[in-house]
Design an enzyme around this catalytic site. Structure first.
Site, PDB file in Angstrom:
ATOM      1  CD  GLU A 111       0.279   6.005   2.211  1.00  0.00           C
ATOM      2  OE1 GLU A 111       0.141   6.479   3.193  1.00  0.00           O
ATOM      3  OE2 GLU A 111       0.583   4.858   2.055  1.00  0.00           O
ATOM      4  CB  CYS A 136       5.996   6.412   5.395  1.00  0.00           C
ATOM      5  SG  CYS A 136       6.471   5.951   4.012  1.00  0.00           S
ATOM      6  CB  CYS A 139       4.131   7.527   0.987  1.00  0.00           C
ATOM      7  SG  CYS A 139       4.134   5.658   0.870  1.00  0.00           S
TER       8      CYS A 139
END
Length: 197
Positions: A111, A136, A139
């Site tokens: 990402e 996560c 991110c």
């Protein structure tokens, strides 16, 4: 035959059984004939993941706006550093367990790479991030900051609930992509199996 998207093994004993089975296969399902936009972009994210050089997990990401690809990303060490598998990331090469030593990991997430590649000016309102794994927490904060409108993911990750909370608070829609049934289907016709794949 090698280019066919569906193959059928005909084991029917008569044409009536064959036609009954063909009706059950739903061969004219639009998702079978042409993938949905979600399926298409998720396939691109999975393809990007094949370029990942992180030893822990391979993740791919695609950012789109107005159904046009803006950027792609995959996880691995930054440009100019040794690839993870070549010793570039000490954390990954030390074999630490999941969640351990994250502060020493040199690998960028898929990402992050996609967001850095696109830049904020190209992302603006309406951009959708497709990722084969749920982002996560770290991110998700970056996703909110750059103005992504929606995140679509396929596989779950251990931080899904925290990610969901951050994205919800930041006004970003989060949804899991569940593909149409697999391309392997079995049906009984006169006690014989017919398969399509």
């Amino acid at each position: 035959m090698s280019r066919a998207t569906v193959r059928i093994l005909n084991t029917a004993t008569d044409t009536s059984s064959l036609y009954t089975t063909l009706d059950k296969l739903n061969l004219l399902n639009p998702d079978r004939l042409r993938p949905s936009w979600d399926a298409y972009f998720m396939a691109l994210a999975s393809l990007a993941a094949q370029r990942a050089n992180c030893m822990k997990r391979r993740v791919g990401c695609v950012v789109v706006r107005d159904r046009r690809v803006i950027s792609t990303g995959y996880n691995g060490t930054p440009r100019g550093l040794l690839n993870c598998g070549e010793g570039g990331c000490g954390r990954c090469n030390a074999g630490q367990g999941s969640g351990e030593g994250l502060a020493t990991c040199l690998c960028l997430h898929a990402e992050e790479n996609a967001l850095l590649e696109a830049g904020r000016e190209r992302l603006r309102e309406g951009a959708v991030l497709y990722c084969d794994t749920c982002p996560c927490l770290t991110c998700s904060i970056k996703i909110v900051q750059v103005g992504i409108s929606e995140v679509v993911y396929s596989q779950e990750y251990s931080m899904d609930s925290m990610t969901a909370a951050v994205l919800r608070e930041g006004g970003v829609r989060l949804r899991q992509f569940v593909p149409v049934s697999s391309h392997l289907e079995c049906f009984r016709a006169s006690e014989r199996v017919i398969m399509s794949y």
